[in-house]
Design a protein around this motif. Structure first.
Motif, PDB file in Angstrom:
ATOM      1  N   ARG A 154       0.910  -1.259   0.097  1.00  0.00           N
ATOM      2  CA  ARG A 154       0.093  -0.239   0.001  1.00  0.00           C
ATOM      3  C   ARG A 154       0.909   1.277  -0.023  1.00  0.00           C
ATOM      4  O   ARG A 154       0.460   2.286  -0.509  1.00  0.00           O
ATOM      5  CB  ARG A 154      -0.847  -0.028   1.285  1.00  0.00           C
ATOM      6  N   VAL A 155       1.883   1.237   0.911  1.00  0.00           N
ATOM      7  CA  VAL A 155       2.983   2.511   0.880  1.00  0.00           C
ATOM      8  C   VAL A 155       3.450   2.491  -0.774  1.00  0.00           C
ATOM      9  O   VAL A 155       3.581   3.721  -1.112  1.00  0.00           O
ATOM     10  CB  VAL A 155       4.077   2.032   1.764  1.00  0.00           C
ATOM     11  N   VAL A 156       3.905   1.466  -1.410  1.00  0.00           N
ATOM     12  CA  VAL A 156       4.619   1.807  -2.600  1.00  0.00           C
ATOM     13  C   VAL A 156       3.574   2.054  -3.656  1.00  0.00           C
ATOM     14  O   VAL A 156       3.835   2.661  -4.283  1.00  0.00           O
ATOM     15  CB  VAL A 156       5.144   0.223  -3.002  1.00  0.00           C
ATOM     16  N   THR A 157       2.571   1.613  -3.277  1.00  0.00           N
ATOM     17  CA  THR A 157       1.227   2.126  -4.395  1.00  0.00           C
ATOM     18  C   THR A 157       0.934   3.455  -4.511  1.00  0.00           C
ATOM     19  O   THR A 157       1.241   4.266  -5.318  1.00  0.00           O
ATOM     20  CB  THR A 157       0.204   1.082  -4.286  1.00  0.00           C
ATOM     21  N   ALA A 158       1.158   3.911  -3.245  1.00  0.00           N
ATOM     22  CA  ALA A 158       0.728   5.342  -2.870  1.00  0.00           C
ATOM     23  C   ALA A 158       1.563   6.378  -3.270  1.00  0.00           C
ATOM     24  O   ALA A 158       1.654   7.427  -4.071  1.00  0.00           O
ATOM     25  CB  ALA A 158       0.397   5.766  -1.270  1.00  0.00           C
ATOM     26  N   ILE A 159       3.040   5.843  -3.180  1.00  0.00           N
ATOM     27  CA  ILE A 159       4.096   6.514  -3.772  1.00  0.00           C
ATOM     28  C   ILE A 159       4.035   6.510  -5.199  1.00  0.00           C
ATOM     29  O   ILE A 159       4.309   7.738  -5.905  1.00  0.00           O
ATOM     30  CB  ILE A 159       5.404   6.061  -3.212  1.00  0.00           C
ATOM     31  N   ALA A 160       3.655   5.487  -5.961  1.00  0.00           N
ATOM     32  CA  ALA A 160       3.731   5.363  -7.284  1.00  0.00           C
ATOM     33  C   ALA A 160       2.726   6.224  -7.861  1.00  0.00           C
ATOM     34  O   ALA A 160       2.858   7.104  -8.886  1.00  0.00           O
ATOM     35  CB  ALA A 160       3.426   3.916  -7.726  1.00  0.00           C
ATOM     36  N   PHE A 161       1.514   6.100  -7.607  1.00  0.00           N
ATOM     37  CA  PHE A 161       0.335   6.932  -7.874  1.00  0.00           C
ATOM     38  C   PHE A 161       0.443   8.578  -7.750  1.00  0.00           C
ATOM     39  O   PHE A 161       0.145   9.279  -8.490  1.00  0.00           O
ATOM     40  CB  PHE A 161      -1.130   6.418  -7.183  1.00  0.00           C
ATOM     41  N   ALA A 162       1.239   8.891  -6.727  1.00  0.00           N
ATOM     42  CA  ALA A 162       1.413  10.285  -6.413  1.00  0.00           C
ATOM     43  C   ALA A 162       2.499  10.730  -7.512  1.00  0.00           C
ATOM     44  O   ALA A 162       2.235  12.050  -7.682  1.00  0.00           O
ATOM     45  CB  ALA A 162       2.290  10.350  -5.025  1.00  0.00           C
ATOM     46  N   ASP A 163       3.362  10.004  -8.032  1.00  0.00           N
ATOM     47  CA  ASP A 163       4.239  10.620  -9.054  1.00  0.00           C
ATOM     48  C   ASP A 163       3.619  10.446 -10.243  1.00  0.00           C
ATOM     49  O   ASP A 163       4.419  10.886 -11.278  1.00  0.00           O
ATOM     50  CB  ASP A 163       5.594   9.367  -8.715  1.00  0.00           C
ATOM     51  N   ASP A 164       2.444   9.726 -10.546  1.00  0.00           N
ATOM     52  CA  ASP A 164       2.081   9.613 -11.789  1.00  0.00           C
ATOM     53  C   ASP A 164       1.005  10.821 -12.169  1.00  0.00           C
ATOM     54  O   ASP A 164      -0.280  10.584 -11.478  1.00  0.00           O
ATOM     55  CB  ASP A 164       1.399   8.074 -12.092  1.00  0.00           C
ATOM     56  N   ASN A 165       1.064  11.666 -13.018  1.00  0.00           N
ATOM     57  CA  ASN A 165       0.055  12.712 -13.315  1.00  0.00           C
ATOM     58  C   ASN A 165      -0.323  12.856 -14.652  1.00  0.00           C
ATOM     59  O   ASN A 165      -0.279  13.655 -15.387  1.00  0.00           O
ATOM     60  CB  ASN A 165       1.098  13.926 -13.036  1.00  0.00           C
ATOM     61  N   ASN A 166      -0.449  11.469 -15.318  1.00  0.00           N
ATOM     62  CA  ASN A 166      -1.059  11.333 -16.560  1.00  0.00           C
ATOM     63  C   ASN A 166      -2.102  12.183 -16.910  1.00  0.00           C
ATOM     64  O   ASN A 166      -3.349  11.692 -16.205  1.00  0.00           O
ATOM     65  CB  ASN A 166      -1.016  10.079 -16.972  1.00  0.00           C
ATOM     66  N   PRO A 167      -2.523  13.165 -17.581  1.00  0.00           N
ATOM     67  CA  PRO A 167      -3.976  13.851 -17.747  1.00  0.00           C
ATOM     68  C   PRO A 167      -4.746  12.927 -18.457  1.00  0.00           C
ATOM     69  O   PRO A 167      -6.065  13.492 -18.729  1.00  0.00           O
ATOM     70  CB  PRO A 167      -3.403  14.964 -18.789  1.00  0.00           C
ATOM     71  N   ALA A 168      -4.527  11.735 -19.093  1.00  0.00           N
ATOM     72  CA  ALA A 168      -5.578  11.087 -19.695  1.00  0.00           C
ATOM     73  C   ALA A 168      -6.255  10.422 -18.754  1.00  0.00           C
ATOM     74  O   ALA A 168      -7.430   9.945 -19.206  1.00  0.00           O
ATOM     75  CB  ALA A 168      -4.831   9.832 -20.698  1.00  0.00           C
TER      76      ALA A 168
END
Length: 303
Positions: A183-197
């Protein structure tokens, strides 16, 4: 700080992440919203999305471990559905589909996908897939040759590609999930992903489904079978008469031969085309319009 004190701090931290994971998982289960429809396959429910209209059907299969194929493929589906009927299949263990105790062999996965399509009366289509779907696609065409009119790959896996003999520490991964570390790793990954699509809503849903599905038993079983599934695929390929359109990353730094592998695969059939794209492995995240336009242009060339 003494070793025992450090150990106590680590134990407290892991206890905290474990409790947070349990509480958050229970809360997220009620926040995950349904989409598509569920069909019966071998006593389990498989989730699919059918959208768009046109003279041709396109069936989309995800890469390994995609948290929500329907949401993940959404930018590409929007483009393709303008003039195709698009069917996104979420294999067992993916998206909103049930998990399963059946071994995640290529044969079982392919038969389950076929069962879902039969339930929908989808009998003739372009099979289009990402990553590991390149291996499953070869097997699908071998088993059900009359159903697939063409194969379109999105940076798909190729039999004999390097790195497929990796042994994954699935037991440790399961422990990491239960301890809340995933859950911690996933939260970091999604926080870094700002894909406007992807909208904030879609990103939130995909993150919750990642927390639920990743490192779950069905996921880990498929991971354990990856090496064996690739081994069984050695020496196999698409039928010579089947048209192939392969979108592939133009420069794969981990595998410099990546593009050449796809060119060889395309050359093994009578009608094979490779389209290099400057991007990362999930090309449909960033090049959905280019891929859809490429499919249309390729179709026009075939009447």
């Amino acid at each position: 700080m003494t070793v025992s004190a450090i150990g106590a701090v680590v134990a407290l931290g892991l206890a905290t992440t474990t409790v947070v994971n349990v509480v958050a998982s229970n809360a997220e289960n009620s926040k995950i919203e349904s989409y598509g429809q569920r069909v019966d396959v071998n006593g389990s429910k498989m989730n699919v999305l059918v959208t768009g209209s046109g003279l041709k059907d396109v069936v989309l299969l995800p890469g390994f471990g995609t948290s929500s194929p329907v949401l993940d493929f959404a930018p590409l589906v929007r483009e393709l559905a303008k003039d195709h009927r698009v069917i996104v299949v979420e294999p067992l263990g993916y998206g909103l589909s049930d998990g399963t105790d059946r071994e995640r062999t290529t044969e079982n996965i392919v038969q389950e996908v076929h069962g879902a399509l039969q339930s929908l009366h989808v009998n003739r289509f372009i099979l289009m897939g990402h990553s590991i779907a390149g291996i499953y696609g070869i097997d699908y065409v071998k088993r059900y040759p009359d159903e697939v009119s063409a194969f379109v790959g999105i940076d798909t896996s190729v039999p004999g590609q390097p790195g497929t003999d990796t042994q994954f520490p699935t037991a440790l991964m399961s422990v990491a999930k239960n301890l809340g570390l995933l859950r911690v790793v996933t939260a970091i990954a999604f926080a870094d992903d700002n894909n406007p699509a992807y909208s904030d809503y879609a990103s939130d849903q995909m993150q919750m489904l990642t927390n639920r599905n990743s490192m779950a038993p069905t996921y880990l079983n498929e991971m354990e079978h990856i090496g064996r599934n690739f081994q069984r695929a050695l020496g196999t390929g698409f039928p010579k008469e089947l048209p192939l359109l392969l979108f592939a990353v133009a420069e794969n730094k981990q595998n410099p031969e990546w593009l050449e592998l796809h060119r060889r695969q395309a050359a093994s059939v009578t009608d094979g085309t490779v389209v290099p794209i400057a991007g990362e492995h999930y090309l449909h995240h960033t090049h959905a319009e280019e891929i859809a336009d490429g499919v249309r242009a390729w179709e026009v060339g075939r009447g």
